[in-house]
Design a protein around this motif. Sequence first.
Motif, PDB file in Angstrom:
ATOM      1  N   VAL A 153       0.829  -1.348   0.155  1.00  0.00           N
ATOM      2  CA  VAL A 153       0.093  -0.004  -0.013  1.00  0.00           C
ATOM      3  C   VAL A 153       0.925   1.225   0.117  1.00  0.00           C
ATOM      4  N   GLU A 154       2.050   1.228   0.764  1.00  0.00           N
ATOM      5  CA  GLU A 154       2.712   2.315   0.555  1.00  0.00           C
ATOM      6  C   GLU A 154       3.578   2.609  -0.784  1.00  0.00           C
ATOM      7  N   VAL A 155       3.787   1.363  -1.278  1.00  0.00           N
ATOM      8  CA  VAL A 155       4.519   1.526  -2.646  1.00  0.00           C
ATOM      9  C   VAL A 155       3.573   2.079  -3.493  1.00  0.00           C
ATOM     10  N   PHE A 156       2.119   1.825  -3.783  1.00  0.00           N
ATOM     11  CA  PHE A 156       1.333   2.469  -4.652  1.00  0.00           C
ATOM     12  C   PHE A 156       1.001   3.859  -4.040  1.00  0.00           C
ATOM     13  N   ASN A 157       0.968   4.297  -2.940  1.00  0.00           N
ATOM     14  CA  ASN A 157       0.797   5.646  -2.451  1.00  0.00           C
ATOM     15  C   ASN A 157       1.951   6.655  -3.101  1.00  0.00           C
ATOM     16  N   TYR A 158       3.237   5.855  -3.120  1.00  0.00           N
ATOM     17  CA  TYR A 158       4.584   6.558  -3.840  1.00  0.00           C
ATOM     18  C   TYR A 158       4.105   6.672  -5.192  1.00  0.00           C
ATOM     19  N   ILE A 159       3.734   5.487  -5.855  1.00  0.00           N
ATOM     20  CA  ILE A 159       3.276   5.616  -7.225  1.00  0.00           C
ATOM     21  C   ILE A 159       2.339   6.836  -7.456  1.00  0.00           C
ATOM     22  N   GLY A 179      -0.772  -8.450 -11.154  1.00  0.00           N
ATOM     23  CA  GLY A 179      -1.141  -9.369 -10.993  1.00  0.00           C
ATOM     24  C   GLY A 179      -2.176  -9.746  -9.892  1.00  0.00           C
ATOM     25  N   GLU A 180      -1.655  -9.029  -8.517  1.00  0.00           N
ATOM     26  CA  GLU A 180      -2.314  -9.109  -7.475  1.00  0.00           C
ATOM     27  C   GLU A 180      -3.182  -7.572  -7.200  1.00  0.00           C
ATOM     28  N   TYR A 181      -2.611  -6.690  -7.508  1.00  0.00           N
ATOM     29  CA  TYR A 181      -3.081  -5.260  -7.275  1.00  0.00           C
ATOM     30  C   TYR A 181      -3.563  -4.490  -8.721  1.00  0.00           C
ATOM     31  N   VAL A 182      -4.408  -3.879  -8.609  1.00  0.00           N
ATOM     32  CA  VAL A 182      -4.733  -3.228  -9.634  1.00  0.00           C
ATOM     33  C   VAL A 182      -5.125  -1.490  -9.282  1.00  0.00           C
ATOM     34  N   PHE A 183      -4.048  -0.982  -9.963  1.00  0.00           N
ATOM     35  CA  PHE A 183      -4.052   0.661  -9.439  1.00  0.00           C
ATOM     36  C   PHE A 183      -4.643   1.517 -10.768  1.00  0.00           C
ATOM     37  N   ALA A 184      -5.564   2.377 -10.169  1.00  0.00           N
ATOM     38  CA  ALA A 184      -6.215   3.310 -11.268  1.00  0.00           C
ATOM     39  C   ALA A 184      -5.788   4.706 -10.659  1.00  0.00           C
ATOM     40  N   TYR A 185      -5.319   5.610 -11.682  1.00  0.00           N
ATOM     41  CA  TYR A 185      -5.164   7.087 -11.503  1.00  0.00           C
ATOM     42  C   TYR A 185      -6.073   7.829 -12.344  1.00  0.00           C
ATOM     43  N   CYS A 186      -6.510   9.008 -12.182  1.00  0.00           N
ATOM     44  CA  CYS A 186      -7.387   9.568 -12.949  1.00  0.00           C
ATOM     45  C   CYS A 186      -6.938  11.299 -13.094  1.00  0.00           C
ATOM     46  N   THR A 187      -6.779  11.584 -14.265  1.00  0.00           N
ATOM     47  CA  THR A 187      -6.404  13.137 -14.630  1.00  0.00           C
ATOM     48  C   THR A 187      -8.194  13.685 -14.621  1.00  0.00           C
ATOM     49  N   ASN A 188      -8.883  13.081 -15.764  1.00  0.00           N
ATOM     50  CA  ASN A 188     -10.123  13.721 -16.149  1.00  0.00           C
ATOM     51  C   ASN A 188     -11.091  12.633 -16.453  1.00  0.00           C
ATOM     52  N   PHE A 245      -6.997   8.522  -6.984  1.00  0.00           N
ATOM     53  CA  PHE A 245      -6.486   7.291  -7.089  1.00  0.00           C
ATOM     54  C   PHE A 245      -7.396   6.017  -6.323  1.00  0.00           C
ATOM     55  N   THR A 246      -7.300   4.977  -6.949  1.00  0.00           N
ATOM     56  CA  THR A 246      -8.012   3.845  -6.028  1.00  0.00           C
ATOM     57  C   THR A 246      -7.034   2.705  -6.232  1.00  0.00           C
ATOM     58  N   LEU A 247      -6.910   1.978  -5.253  1.00  0.00           N
ATOM     59  CA  LEU A 247      -6.107   0.651  -5.270  1.00  0.00           C
ATOM     60  C   LEU A 247      -7.081  -0.602  -5.035  1.00  0.00           C
ATOM     61  N   PHE A 248      -7.026  -1.682  -5.887  1.00  0.00           N
ATOM     62  CA  PHE A 248      -7.833  -2.616  -5.932  1.00  0.00           C
ATOM     63  C   PHE A 248      -6.985  -3.593  -5.429  1.00  0.00           C
ATOM     64  N   GLN A 249      -7.444  -4.840  -4.884  1.00  0.00           N
ATOM     65  CA  GLN A 249      -6.990  -6.069  -4.474  1.00  0.00           C
ATOM     66  C   GLN A 249      -7.914  -7.224  -4.301  1.00  0.00           C
ATOM     67  N   PHE A 250      -8.102  -8.024  -5.281  1.00  0.00           N
ATOM     68  CA  PHE A 250      -8.849  -9.082  -5.335  1.00  0.00           C
ATOM     69  C   PHE A 250     -10.448  -8.630  -5.484  1.00  0.00           C
ATOM     70  N   GLY A 251     -10.661  -7.604  -6.143  1.00  0.00           N
ATOM     71  CA  GLY A 251     -11.897  -7.131  -6.309  1.00  0.00           C
ATOM     72  C   GLY A 251     -12.677  -5.860  -5.173  1.00  0.00           C
ATOM     73  N   GLU A 252     -11.644  -5.765  -4.187  1.00  0.00           N
ATOM     74  CA  GLU A 252     -12.158  -4.820  -3.114  1.00  0.00           C
ATOM     75  C   GLU A 252     -11.137  -3.489  -3.474  1.00  0.00           C
ATOM     76  N   VAL A 253     -11.855  -2.516  -2.936  1.00  0.00           N
ATOM     77  CA  VAL A 253     -10.980  -1.126  -2.717  1.00  0.00           C
ATOM     78  C   VAL A 253     -10.310  -1.469  -1.518  1.00  0.00           C
ATOM     79  N   ILE A 254      -8.969  -1.271  -1.398  1.00  0.00           N
ATOM     80  CA  ILE A 254      -8.270  -1.315  -0.412  1.00  0.00           C
ATOM     81  C   ILE A 254      -7.560  -0.039   0.156  1.00  0.00           C
ATOM     82  N   SER A 255      -7.183   0.876  -0.820  1.00  0.00           N
ATOM     83  CA  SER A 255      -6.774   2.189  -0.467  1.00  0.00           C
ATOM     84  C   SER A 255      -7.178   3.066  -1.596  1.00  0.00           C
ATOM     85  N   GLY A 256      -6.768   4.561  -1.326  1.00  0.00           N
ATOM     86  CA  GLY A 256      -6.979   5.557  -2.413  1.00  0.00           C
ATOM     87  C   GLY A 256      -7.013   6.751  -1.621  1.00  0.00           C
ATOM     88  N   ASN A 257      -7.013   7.712  -2.021  1.00  0.00           N
ATOM     89  CA  ASN A 257      -7.429   9.135  -1.446  1.00  0.00           C
ATOM     90  C   ASN A 257      -8.897   9.034  -0.936  1.00  0.00           C
TER      91      ASN A 257
END
Length: 281
Positions: A153-159, A179-188, A245-257
């Motif tokens: 989670v710290e890694v993706f916060n840095y990303i 493959g385990e995490y899916v990270f989404a970042y939005c500009t618009n 941004f939103t971080l998914f793990q196995f279908g669930e949102v586990i982190s984001g702003n």
Amino acid sequence: MCELLGMSANVPTDICFSFTGLMQRGGNTGPHRDGWGITFYEGKGFRTFKDPNPSCESKIAELVQNYPIKSRAVISHIRQANRGAVNLENTHPFTRELWGRYWTFAHNGQLSGYQDLPELRHRSVGETDSEKAFCWLLDNLENRYPELPQDMVEVFNYIATLCDELRDIGVFNMLLSDGEYVFAYCTNHLYYITRRAPFGEASLIDEDVTINFQEETTPNDVVSIIATQPLTEDEVWYRLKPGEFTLFQFGEVISGNSNSLAHVAFAEAKPRSQAPTQALD
């Protein structure tokens, strides 16, 4: 501009329904005629299918639509070229190795001054600003974390902070997975929906296709779909805000702003009878 599609699931799931809608936007219901690609993770490995031809006319895309490959993490992209020629090496998604994991990336938008982004171990093969940005992200990750970190989670916060830098030089909507995490970042433009029981029906916007997910799922299935624009006309999709941004793990949102996490907390707190319609792929 291009369009993105991602999936995160708690069980191996096919993405045929959503992929069918996206492929129509590649030259039929949308202008994205300059290639398409999709990556499926299976264990530690992955399968990638790419074609620089329009997805709506692609026999390879037709194969993927009709061949239900099951995965817990998927990244897909349809291209409208603005940086680099229309060819296979410039077709998303891109995959590289870091820390003994395969990382897959797809980008929607345009960056200015991307030629000045330094490249170290990870080098671009094609000519796109997208691949250049991906290599820059991985180099920065490797520089900060020479070994595989324990706290991902710290890694993706840095990303996310690196994505903020890229957003300063243009439009940067992005999907990234190991493959385990899916990270989404939005500009618009970026939306997602998390589907879980009780499952219902959903209809595609771009194709006359309706599916009843109740017939395709178990009560324990959880699947999140991320897309540049909503793919179904009868479901409630959550729109990410600029810089969110939103971080998914196995279908669930586990982190984001905060906005993203507040949305999840609100949805989970509502009585089931009032919850937005939710379903699978």
